[in-house]
Write an enzyme that holds these catalytic residues in place. Structure first.
Site, mmCIF file in Angstrom:
data_model
loop_
_atom_site.group_PDB
_atom_site.id
_atom_site.type_symbol
_atom_site.label_atom_id
_atom_site.label_comp_id
_atom_site.label_asym_id
_atom_site.label_seq_id
_atom_site.Cartn_x
_atom_site.Cartn_y
_atom_site.Cartn_z
ATOM 1 N N ASN A 7 23.459 42.032 54.316
ATOM 2 C CA ASN A 7 23.432 43.378 53.728
ATOM 3 C C ASN A 7 22.905 43.262 52.289
ATOM 4 O O ASN A 7 23.515 42.587 51.453
ATOM 5 C CB ASN A 7 24.851 43.957 53.763
ATOM 6 N N ARG A 18 18.533 48.560 35.885
ATOM 7 C CA ARG A 18 17.559 48.591 34.793
ATOM 8 C C ARG A 18 16.383 49.520 35.052
ATOM 9 O O ARG A 18 15.476 49.614 34.234
ATOM 10 C CB ARG A 18 17.028 47.166 34.535
ATOM 11 N N HIS A 43 22.592 50.024 53.778
ATOM 12 C CA HIS A 43 23.546 51.140 53.918
ATOM 13 C C HIS A 43 23.176 52.207 52.893
ATOM 14 O O HIS A 43 23.775 52.290 51.820
ATOM 15 C CB HIS A 43 24.971 50.616 53.687
ATOM 16 N N ARG A 45 23.051 55.608 50.965
ATOM 17 C CA ARG A 45 23.965 56.738 50.794
ATOM 18 C C ARG A 45 23.167 57.906 50.220
ATOM 19 O O ARG A 45 22.137 57.693 49.571
ATOM 20 C CB ARG A 45 25.125 56.336 49.892
ATOM 21 N N GLU A 70 22.948 51.265 58.395
ATOM 22 C CA GLU A 70 24.272 51.838 58.623
ATOM 23 C C GLU A 70 24.512 53.010 57.685
ATOM 24 O O GLU A 70 23.950 53.078 56.586
ATOM 25 C CB GLU A 70 25.360 50.761 58.465
ATOM 26 N N HIS A 190 32.690 43.652 56.796
ATOM 27 C CA HIS A 190 33.414 44.082 55.600
ATOM 28 C C HIS A 190 34.332 42.974 55.108
ATOM 29 O O HIS A 190 35.228 42.544 55.823
ATOM 30 C CB HIS A 190 34.229 45.367 55.803
ATOM 31 N N ASP A 191 34.044 42.528 53.907
ATOM 32 C CA ASP A 191 34.851 41.507 53.223
ATOM 33 C C ASP A 191 34.890 40.159 53.928
ATOM 34 O O ASP A 191 35.812 39.375 53.712
ATOM 35 C CB ASP A 191 36.271 42.033 52.962
ATOM 36 N N GLY A 213 27.564 41.339 52.900
ATOM 37 C CA GLY A 213 26.826 41.654 51.685
ATOM 38 C C GLY A 213 27.495 41.128 50.431
ATOM 39 O O GLY A 213 27.042 40.169 49.818
ATOM 40 N N HIS A 214 28.599 41.740 50.070
ATOM 41 C CA HIS A 214 29.193 41.502 48.748
ATOM 42 C C HIS A 214 29.469 40.021 48.471
ATOM 43 O O HIS A 214 28.993 39.467 47.474
ATOM 44 C CB HIS A 214 30.475 42.336 48.608
HETATM 45 N N1 PXP Z 1 29.793 46.973 57.474
HETATM 46 C C1 PXP Z 1 29.881 48.193 56.932
HETATM 47 C C2 PXP Z 1 29.982 49.360 57.846
HETATM 48 C C3 PXP Z 1 29.840 48.384 55.554
HETATM 49 O O1 PXP Z 1 29.940 49.620 55.034
HETATM 50 C C4 PXP Z 1 29.704 47.269 54.715
HETATM 51 C C5 PXP Z 1 29.618 47.467 53.229
HETATM 52 O O2 PXP Z 1 28.474 48.202 52.924
HETATM 53 C C6 PXP Z 1 29.618 45.992 55.315
HETATM 54 C C7 PXP Z 1 29.679 45.874 56.688
HETATM 55 C C8 PXP Z 1 29.464 44.751 54.493
HETATM 56 O O3 PXP Z 1 30.638 44.557 53.742
HETATM 57 P P1 PXP Z 1 30.648 43.501 52.573
HETATM 58 O O4 PXP Z 1 29.689 43.975 51.527
HETATM 59 O O5 PXP Z 1 32.066 43.479 52.106
HETATM 60 O O6 PXP Z 1 30.206 42.178 53.161
#
Ligand code: PXP
Length: 237
Positions: A7, A18, A43, A45, A70, A190-191, A213-214
């Protein structure tokens, strides 16, 4: 095989800080692919505070791995996905002002809406995944609505992982088995990070895809992007 989809929203956040084009989101996406990522996730928005709609059009022209978009299927998102036609769309019920996604769909309550949305995307040849909490009732209703896959929301797994990983993964194993029995593919996200990813994969070996991603971008600050992607791929072997 569990595919790693990177991601790249956080790369866009950095670029936007910037106002110029550094880092170049398109170049980073192509480098992720070159370093072994098996997919790219964005993703967008409605306020375009990280990835922009224009990025999606540019990415579509150059990506060679799986492209996953997504987001919450409201007007502008639907138009974007219909125009770009990624390989996969992941439907996420996030509020406009949410910092990040924080729950899966109530696929029972939103059954009619999801059914129509899913069928419209599938008609264009786009695979549809539905973001859900790990409860069989939501997975069954996602299948009834016509989803191809579910994406299991793994924040609760990640937050409990360090205190009790067996307990943390329990609902996810049950949910994944339920999805498999219903013929759905299974994604997770996620996480997820270098600590908790391998255990999830070990307990659910038939996971199709994780999107990360994060943590991956944070790790890249220390290990470099190429090494980091290799480290994540190793957790999935
Ligand atoms: N899946 C979904 C639906 C998300 O909204 C996100 C965050 O944008 C992720 C996966 C990835 O999560 P993370 O950035 O914590 O890895």
């Amino acid at each position: 095989m569990t595919r790693l989809s990177v991601n790249i929203n956080k790369i866009a956040t950095l670029r936007n800080a910037r106002g110029g084009n550094n880092p170049d989101v398109i170049k980073v996406a192509l480098d992720c692919e070159r370093f072994g990522a098996e997919g790219i996730t964005i993703h967008p928005r409605p306020d375009e505070r990280h990835i922009r709609y224009q990025d999606a059009y540019e990415l579509k022209k150059v990506l060679t791995t799986e492209f996953n978009i997504e987001g919450n299927p409201e007007g502008s998102f639907i138009k974007l996905v219909e125009d770009v036609k990624p390989h996969q769309v992941t439907l996420v019920p996030d509020a406009v002002d949410a910092i990040t996604s924080n729950a899966g769909w109530d696929t029972i309550k939103h059954q009619a809406f999801l059914k129509e949305t899913i069928s419209n995307f599938k008609r264009l040849g786009i695979r549809v995944s539905v973001f859900v909490d790990p409860h069989p009732k939501f997975i069954e209703a996602a299948a009834t609505a016509g989803a191809d896959r579910v994406e299991l929301y793994t924040e609760p797994y990640a937050s409990k992982f360090h205190s009790n990983k067996t307990e943390a993964v329990k609902d996810y194993i049950q949910a994944a088995k339920c999805a498999k029995e219903l013929g759905l593919g299974i994604n997770a996200g996620h996480d997820l990070d270098l600590f908790n990813l391998n255990y999830l994969k070990t307990e659910i070996p038939f996971l199709d895809e994780v999107s990360i991603g994060h943590a991956l971008v944070c790790d890249a600050l220390y290990y470099g992007l190429e090494n980091t992607i290799q480290l994540y791929l190793r957790q999935l072997k």
